[in-house]
Design a protein around this motif. Structure first.
Motif, PDB file in Angstrom:
ATOM      1  N   ALA A   1      -3.534   9.533   3.567  1.00 52.16           N
ATOM      2  CA  ALA A   1      -4.481   8.436   3.752  1.00 52.16           C
ATOM      3  C   ALA A   1      -5.605   8.844   4.693  1.00 52.16           C
ATOM      4  CB  ALA A   1      -3.751   7.205   4.280  1.00 52.16           C
ATOM      5  N   LYS A   2      -5.265   9.593   5.735  1.00 51.60           N
ATOM      6  CA  LYS A   2      -6.299  10.060   6.661  1.00 51.60           C
ATOM      7  C   LYS A   2      -7.258  11.017   5.965  1.00 51.60           C
ATOM      8  CE  LYS A   2      -3.545   9.544  10.894  1.00 51.60           C
ATOM      9  NZ  LYS A   2      -2.775  10.246  11.948  1.00 51.60           N
ATOM     10  N   ALA A   3      -6.722  11.904   5.128  1.00 48.73           N
ATOM     11  CA  ALA A   3      -7.575  12.850   4.408  1.00 48.73           C
ATOM     12  C   ALA A   3      -8.518  12.120   3.453  1.00 48.73           C
ATOM     13  CB  ALA A   3      -6.724  13.855   3.641  1.00 48.73           C
TER      14      ALA A   3
ATOM     15  N   ILE B   1       0.853  -1.202   0.000  1.00 50.62           N
ATOM     16  CA  ILE B   1       0.000   0.000   0.000  1.00 50.62           C
ATOM     17  C   ILE B   1       0.881   1.241   0.000  1.00 50.62           C
ATOM     18  CG2 ILE B   1      -1.566   1.362   1.437  1.00 50.62           C
ATOM     19  CD1 ILE B   1      -2.963  -1.216   2.229  1.00 50.62           C
ATOM     20  N   ARG B   2       1.953   1.197   0.768  1.00 52.49           N
ATOM     21  CA  ARG B   2       2.861   2.357   0.825  1.00 52.49           C
ATOM     22  C   ARG B   2       3.444   2.655  -0.565  1.00 52.49           C
ATOM     23  NH1 ARG B   2       4.916   3.745   5.504  1.00 52.49           N
ATOM     24  NH2 ARG B   2       4.736   1.583   6.246  1.00 52.49           N
ATOM     25  N   ASP B   3       3.869   1.599  -1.265  1.00 50.43           N
ATOM     26  CA  ASP B   3       4.436   1.787  -2.607  1.00 50.43           C
ATOM     27  C   ASP B   3       3.409   2.419  -3.545  1.00 50.43           C
ATOM     28  OD1 ASP B   3       6.821   0.668  -1.830  1.00 50.43           O
ATOM     29  OD2 ASP B   3       6.307  -1.344  -2.513  1.00 50.43           O
ATOM     30  N   ASN B   4       2.161   1.963  -3.456  1.00 51.64           N
ATOM     31  CA  ASN B   4       1.112   2.508  -4.319  1.00 51.64           C
ATOM     32  C   ASN B   4       0.843   3.976  -4.016  1.00 51.64           C
ATOM     33  OD1 ASN B   4      -0.640   0.644  -6.257  1.00 51.64           O
ATOM     34  ND2 ASN B   4       0.216  -0.647  -4.650  1.00 51.64           N
TER      35      ASN B   4
ATOM     36  N   ILE C   1      -6.680   0.768   6.455  1.00 44.86           N
ATOM     37  CA  ILE C   1      -5.303   0.308   6.217  1.00 44.86           C
ATOM     38  C   ILE C   1      -4.734  -0.290   7.504  1.00 44.86           C
ATOM     39  CG2 ILE C   1      -2.935   1.040   5.705  1.00 44.86           C
ATOM     40  CD1 ILE C   1      -4.106   3.135   3.802  1.00 44.86           C
ATOM     41  N   MET C   2      -4.941   0.406   8.624  1.00 44.18           N
ATOM     42  CA  MET C   2      -4.417  -0.086   9.898  1.00 44.18           C
ATOM     43  C   MET C   2      -5.163  -1.326  10.369  1.00 44.18           C
ATOM     44  SD  MET C   2      -1.919   1.830  10.253  1.00 44.18           S
ATOM     45  CE  MET C   2      -1.393   1.117  11.823  1.00 44.18           C
ATOM     46  N   GLY C   3      -6.308  -1.599   9.765  1.00 44.87           N
ATOM     47  CA  GLY C   3      -7.033  -2.828  10.088  1.00 44.87           C
ATOM     48  C   GLY C   3      -6.402  -4.069   9.489  1.00 44.87           C
TER      49      GLY C   3
ATOM     50  N   PRO D   1      -3.312  -6.670   8.902  1.00 43.13           N
ATOM     51  CA  PRO D   1      -2.229  -7.112   9.806  1.00 43.13           C
ATOM     52  C   PRO D   1      -0.911  -6.382   9.573  1.00 43.13           C
ATOM     53  CG  PRO D   1      -3.428  -9.008   8.965  1.00 43.13           C
ATOM     54  CD  PRO D   1      -3.955  -7.807   8.236  1.00 43.13           C
ATOM     55  N   ASN D   2      -0.614  -6.076   8.303  1.00 46.30           N
ATOM     56  CA  ASN D   2       0.666  -5.434   7.990  1.00 46.30           C
ATOM     57  C   ASN D   2       0.540  -3.940   7.722  1.00 46.30           C
ATOM     58  OD1 ASN D   2       2.139  -7.878   8.164  1.00 46.30           O
ATOM     59  ND2 ASN D   2       1.468  -8.434   6.094  1.00 46.30           N
ATOM     60  N   GLY D   3      -0.630  -3.377   7.971  1.00 48.45           N
ATOM     61  CA  GLY D   3      -0.804  -1.945   7.810  1.00 48.45           C
ATOM     62  C   GLY D   3      -0.420  -1.446   6.436  1.00 48.45           C
ATOM     63  N   TYR D   4       0.441  -0.419   6.411  1.00 48.16           N
ATOM     64  CA  TYR D   4       0.842   0.183   5.136  1.00 48.16           C
ATOM     65  C   TYR D   4       1.756  -0.726   4.320  1.00 48.16           C
ATOM     66  CZ  TYR D   4      -1.266   4.661   6.334  1.00 48.16           C
ATOM     67  OH  TYR D   4      -2.169   5.653   6.630  1.00 48.16           O
ATOM     68  N   ASP D   5       2.258  -1.787   4.929  1.00 46.77           N
ATOM     69  CA  ASP D   5       3.085  -2.749   4.204  1.00 46.77           C
ATOM     70  C   ASP D   5       2.266  -3.907   3.652  1.00 46.77           C
ATOM     71  OD1 ASP D   5       5.555  -1.406   4.613  1.00 46.77           O
ATOM     72  OD2 ASP D   5       5.573  -2.139   6.687  1.00 46.77           O
ATOM     73  N   THR D   6       0.940  -3.811   3.749  1.00 49.16           N
ATOM     74  CA  THR D   6       0.069  -4.847   3.182  1.00 49.16           C
ATOM     75  C   THR D   6       0.265  -4.919   1.671  1.00 49.16           C
ATOM     76  OG1 THR D   6      -1.584  -4.526   4.906  1.00 49.16           O
ATOM     77  CG2 THR D   6      -2.337  -5.567   2.858  1.00 49.16           C
ATOM     78  N   TRP D   7       0.389  -6.141   1.191  1.00 50.59           N
ATOM     79  CA  TRP D   7       0.647  -6.341  -0.238  1.00 50.59           C
ATOM     80  C   TRP D   7      -0.643  -6.219  -1.038  1.00 50.59           C
ATOM     81  CZ3 TRP D   7       5.100  -6.531  -2.885  1.00 50.59           C
ATOM     82  CH2 TRP D   7       5.048  -6.938  -4.212  1.00 50.59           C
ATOM     83  N   ILE D   8      -0.602  -5.402  -2.078  1.00 53.32           N
ATOM     84  CA  ILE D   8      -1.733  -5.254  -2.996  1.00 53.32           C
ATOM     85  C   ILE D   8      -1.488  -6.140  -4.202  1.00 53.32           C
ATOM     86  CG2 ILE D   8      -2.980  -3.670  -4.520  1.00 53.32           C
ATOM     87  CD1 ILE D   8      -3.576  -3.147  -1.637  1.00 53.32           C
ATOM     88  N   GLU D   9      -2.445  -7.010  -4.483  1.00 53.38           N
ATOM     89  CA  GLU D   9      -2.310  -7.863  -5.668  1.00 53.38           C
ATOM     90  C   GLU D   9      -2.523  -7.031  -6.928  1.00 53.38           C
ATOM     91  OE1 GLU D   9      -1.274 -10.826  -5.515  1.00 53.38           O
ATOM     92  OE2 GLU D   9      -1.459 -11.168  -3.352  1.00 53.38           O
ATOM     93  N   GLN D  10      -2.137  -7.598  -8.075  1.00 50.40           N
ATOM     94  CA  GLN D  10      -2.252  -6.873  -9.342  1.00 50.40           C
ATOM     95  C   GLN D  10      -3.679  -6.399  -9.571  1.00 50.40           C
ATOM     96  OE1 GLN D  10      -1.307  -9.161 -12.835  1.00 50.40           O
ATOM     97  NE2 GLN D  10      -0.848  -7.371 -14.053  1.00 50.40           N
TER      98      GLN D  10
END
Length: 571
Positions: free
Chosen positions: A439-441, A419-422, A448-450, A452-461
């Motif tokens: 993100a808050k705005a 998510i951070r990369d995106n 996102i914080m929901g 497990p990995n927060g902003y490091d959650t992997w987004i699939e293609q």
């Protein structure tokens, strides 16, 4: 050739190795003839052993040379293909939307993969067979003429016959290879469409329909491939027939010379070997010509991409200029096909001050998305001008213009990565605090914080592992992180509830107070606080005003407003 130039050293080494390989192979029949004629017949064992050892040495050299040629040919061919593929991809990155539409994404994918691979194989094989065959032909022909010029007359009849047959095969096969590559485009398009929209396919239980559609495209490719192969397979039988006829002719005429004492039997055996080498070299050439005839179809398709004139580039005198945010449309007309298409927008005149919020509403096909896409020059106006801060958008470089215009498109797209990369697509240098603030705005931080990995959650293609509303909010956050002077939101909150949408709009007012905002929306509640509301109808501006002004005078606006009010009341 420019993509092959970095590997010219490997090409030269491959040619040198092949030259050594051919020389080692061509001398073998002569050495064998010497063993039979001067060694076996006279019982000279030392001569047999000496010449035999020389033959082994030449054979070992040929093995080493063949390995060296194969290695350097592969290095040059694979490197050439990698460079060509990169060049094609970089060229596609410069394409306008129109250029991409002209080719189709499936066709471009095929050209970058299948067509480049065919050219790579042709390059590797040409450094092996295309060099080996002519050298062997020339050297074997010299040795054959040197040994018996009269007997070599057989080749005068054989070679033209081969060339005529080969020319007919290639001429017939070439258009069939073109058809085959076109069918490959169609098949790739079918697969890509199915996999991209697999959730829709399954939700409508249309797997059987998709199977039939794939079968149709696959059968078309199979049929085109078989038609091409049915022509190509004639190549080998023709070559073998000619080779056997040549062998019989040499034995017939050469046998007569041996009986008359004009030619030694050992020399005739050597001559037959040279005939085989000559005909084998011609066979290799015929295989290469067939490969080239197929590769030529790929070559044309690749060159179509490389030679495409990009219709949207930096104009002469364009520069990098900061943008304040004033936007003006002056009698703008636009059509997607300038040559034959109909105008999608007609005589659009509109003035927007920096920092204003402008809403664009209208029915499906009214031209809303087309209008805002002219601002960052995703397309150019067919007639009229689009101005930013009093300058024609063509006076800005494309990169400078687009880097200062944020867009959340109608189709929300995320890429494989965290998510951070995106989010950092908006600003790759943004700090973690800035990412979280955006993100808050966009009302995305909580969900996102929901994870497990927060902003490091992997987004699939394509963002398939997040919901539509989550995807929209991530795309909005990405645009907010860019902090652009101009922000375009193309129906970008349609998948979120009205309360969340309200909070996002409030964030726009605080976080982007100086940004000019264009909002395309279907809900009046989403746009009623805008400084200007533009009603588009059939590509023209039907009216412009504030919510209160339009509600007082515009029948079209009233119809939209009251119909939505009734729906909300019913709900």
């Amino acid at each position: 050739m420019s993509y092959l130039a970095p590997y010219k050293k490997s090409v030269m080494i491959a040619v040198a190795f092949m030259l050594l390989d051919v020389v080692c192979e061509v001398v073998q029949p002569t050495l064998m003839s010497d063993i039979v004629g001067r060694g076996i017949q006279t019982g000279n064992i030392p001569f047999i052993l000496g010449v035999g050892a020389l033959m082994i040495l030449f054979a070992l050299l040929a093995i080493v040379a063949g390995f060296g040629n194969a290695r350097h040919s592969a290095r040059a061919g694979v490197g050439f293909a990698a460079g060509l593929r990169r060049g094609l991809f970089e060229k596609v990155q410069t394409f306008s939307f129109k250029n991409i539409d002209d080719f189709s994404t499936a066709s471009l994918a095929t050209r970058l993969t299948n067509d480049v691979t065919l050219l790579q194989n042709a390059g590797i094989m040409s450094l092996r067979l295309m060099i080996r065959a002519p050298l062997m032909f020339v050297f074997a022909m010299i040795m054959a003429l040197r040994m018996n010029a009269r007997l070599a007359v057989v080749l005068v009849v054989i070679i033209p016959t081969l060339l005529i047959a080969l020319g007919f095969i290639i001429k017939t096969a070439l258009p069939l290879f073109n058809q085959m590559q076109a069918r490959m485009d169609a098949l790739n398009g079918s697969v890509r469409e199915n996999l991209t929209n697999v959730r829709v396919v399954k939700s409508f239980v249309q797997q059987d329909y998709e199977k039939r559609k794939f079968k149709s495209a696959n059968d078309a490719l199979t049929g085109a491939s078989l038609r091409a192969m049915n022509v190509v397979i004639f190549n080998m039988p023709v070559m073998m027939l000619v080779m056997n006829l040549a062998t019989v002719s040499v034995i017939w005429f050469g046998g007569g010379q041996v009986i008359r004492g004009e030619l030694q039997a050992a020399q005739m055996v050597a001559f037959i070997n040279y005939i085989f080498q000559i005909l084998m070299s011609l066979m290799m050439l015929s295989m290469m010509f067939v490969l080239f005839s197929r590769a030529s179809a790929s070559y044309k398709r690749v060159m179509e991409v490389l030679n495409t004139e990009v219709d949207l580039t930096d104009e002469q005198g364009a520069g990098e200029r900061p943008i304040r945010g004033d936007v003006t449309f002056e009698h703008v007309f636009f059509k997607y096909d300038p040559a034959n298409g109909e105008n999608v927008l007609r005589d659009i005149t509109l003035s927007v001050k920096a920092g204003q919020t402008v809403a664009v509403i209208g029915g499906t096909g009214a031209g809303k998305s087309s209008l805002v896409q002219l601002i960052p020059r995703l397309y150019d106006a067919t007639e009229g001008r689009v101005l930013i801060d009093g300058r024609d958008v063509r006076e800005y470089t494309v990169e400078s213009l687009r880097s200062q215009v944020g867009m959340v498109l109608q189709k929300n797209t995320l890429f494989s990565g965290s998510i951070r990369d995106n989010l950092k697509w908006g600003d790759e240098h943004a700090s973690d605090e800035e990412v979280e603030a955006a993100a808050k705005a966009a009302q995305a931080h909580d969900f996102i914080m929901g994870f497990p990995n927060g902003y490091d959650t992997w987004i699939e293609q394509g963002g398939v592992n997040v919901s539509g509303g989550q995807k929209q909010r991530l795309c909005i956050a990405r645009a907010l992180l860019k902090k652009p002077p101009i922000l375009i939101l193309d129906d970008s909150t349609s998948a979120v509830d009205t309360a969340t949408e309200r909070r996002i709009r409030d964030a726009f007012d605080t976080e982007l107070s100086g940004t000019t905002k264009f909002i395309i929306a279907q809900r009046i509640s989403s746009v009623k606080d805008a400084d200007q509301i533009v009603i588009l109808s059939d590509g023209q501006i039907a009216d412009v005003g504030t919510h209160d002004e339009l509600l007082a005078r515009s029948e079209e606006y009233q119809e939209i407003y009251y119909s939505q009010q009734e729906k909300e009341a019913d709900a």
